[in-house]
Structure formats: C-alpha cells, structure tokens
Write a protein that holds these residues in place. Structure first.
Motif, PDB file in Angstrom:
ATOM      1  N   ALA A   1      -0.598  -1.217   6.920  1.00 36.12           N
ATOM      2  CA  ALA A   1      -1.269   0.003   6.450  1.00 36.12           C
ATOM      3  C   ALA A   1      -2.244   0.569   7.473  1.00 36.12           C
ATOM      4  N   ASP A   2      -3.122  -0.252   8.016  1.00 40.01           N
ATOM      5  CA  ASP A   2      -4.119   0.257   8.967  1.00 40.01           C
ATOM      6  C   ASP A   2      -3.472   0.804  10.231  1.00 40.01           C
ATOM      7  N   VAL A   3      -2.430   0.143  10.707  1.00 41.44           N
ATOM      8  CA  VAL A   3      -1.724   0.609  11.911  1.00 41.44           C
ATOM      9  C   VAL A   3      -1.095   1.974  11.653  1.00 41.44           C
TER      10      VAL A   3
ATOM     11  N   ASP B   1       0.817  -4.621   3.220  1.00 43.95           N
ATOM     12  CA  ASP B   1      -0.624  -4.534   3.456  1.00 43.95           C
ATOM     13  C   ASP B   1      -0.973  -4.603   4.937  1.00 43.95           C
ATOM     14  N   GLU B   2      -0.337  -5.502   5.660  1.00 47.79           N
ATOM     15  CA  GLU B   2      -0.686  -5.709   7.067  1.00 47.79           C
ATOM     16  C   GLU B   2      -0.298  -4.538   7.976  1.00 47.79           C
TER      17      GLU B   2
ATOM     18  N   VAL C   1      -5.125   5.910   1.136  1.00 44.75           N
ATOM     19  CA  VAL C   1      -4.328   4.721   0.869  1.00 44.75           C
ATOM     20  C   VAL C   1      -4.637   4.227  -0.532  1.00 44.75           C
TER      21      VAL C   1
ATOM     22  N   VAL D   1      -1.930   4.226   9.313  1.00 47.48           N
ATOM     23  CA  VAL D   1      -2.983   5.233   9.140  1.00 47.48           C
ATOM     24  C   VAL D   1      -3.551   5.650  10.494  1.00 47.48           C
ATOM     25  N   ASP D   2      -3.828   4.683  11.362  1.00 50.37           N
ATOM     26  CA  ASP D   2      -4.363   5.003  12.686  1.00 50.37           C
ATOM     27  C   ASP D   2      -3.428   5.909  13.471  1.00 50.37           C
TER      28      ASP D   2
ATOM     29  N   ILE E   1       0.604   4.911   1.464  1.00 51.88           N
ATOM     30  CA  ILE E   1      -0.136   5.752   2.401  1.00 51.88           C
ATOM     31  C   ILE E   1       0.319   7.181   2.163  1.00 51.88           C
TER      32      ILE E   1
ATOM     33  N   LYS F   1       0.843  -1.195   0.000  1.00 55.00           N
ATOM     34  CA  LYS F   1       0.000   0.000   0.000  1.00 55.00           C
ATOM     35  C   LYS F   1       0.879   1.247   0.000  1.00 55.00           C
TER      36      LYS F   1
END
Length: 111
Positions: free
Chosen positions: A70-72, A67-68, A93, A74-75, A4, A2
């Motif tokens: 990305a959310d961390v 990928d794994e 993203v 972004v948060d 970001i 990803k």
C-alpha cells in the motif's frame, strides 16, 4: 488488504499506468472517469449554466493490494500525479475486510 483510491488529472493516467505496472506484484486497478470540484472555489458561479459546468474532469483509480504494498503504491501515485498545482487530486487508503476474485471455471455447469 488495503483499498487505495485516488482521484487524479486524466493526462497523468498513461504515465501512472506505466509506473504502477512496472512494480513487481502490482495487483491491477480499476479506472472510472469522474468530475468534481474542490471545496475552496475561487470563483462563485453566477448562473445555472456555470453551476452545472463548474466541474473538472478527473480519473478515479481503485486498487486492492496487500498491506505491504500500500505505501509503495501510494508513494508512486503521489509522485507521478503531482504537478504542484491546486487540483492535482487526492489519494486515500481504507482497510478491506475481505475480497474474493470472481472466476468462471472452464467446463463447469454450476453457477
């Protein structure tokens, strides 16, 4: 993978850098100074000088991450960059099809 991208207030960058670098496996980031304006301006410029200076300085952050992660990431960006005011910024993203590190091999004559 990803990509970001985030646009944030410049004064938030030092703390964000500190927080992101503390995340295990943080892949690094690229920073660019940018300026922009929101779509819903409260003030309508009345002169050419106002039109040319009606921008706010921001910082653009670019991160290529698995990928794994990305959310961390972004948060963390949202948490650190948020002041609760209009103009805090934006995070988005996108999918990366391919990314290749460019490295020079020491002692190599090839280009």
């Amino acid at each position: 993978m990803k990509e970001i991208l985030a646009v944030i207030r410049p004064q938030k960058l030092p703390r964000l850098r500190e927080v992101l670098r503390a995340i295990p496996g943080f892949p690094g980031m690229t920073i660019t100074k940018v300026a922009g304006c929101g779509a819903t301006a409260r003030h309508t410029p009345h002169s050419i000088k106002e039109v040319l200076t009606d921008f706010t300085d921001k910082v653009r952050i670019e991160i290529i991450a698995p990928d794994e992660m990305a959310d961390v990431l972004v948060d963390h960006i949202v948490q650190v960059a948020s002041t609760g005011q209009t103009g805090d910024g934006l995070v988005w993203v996108t999918e990366i099809q391919r990314a290749v590190f460019i490295r020079k091999t020491i002692g190599s004559d090839s280009i």
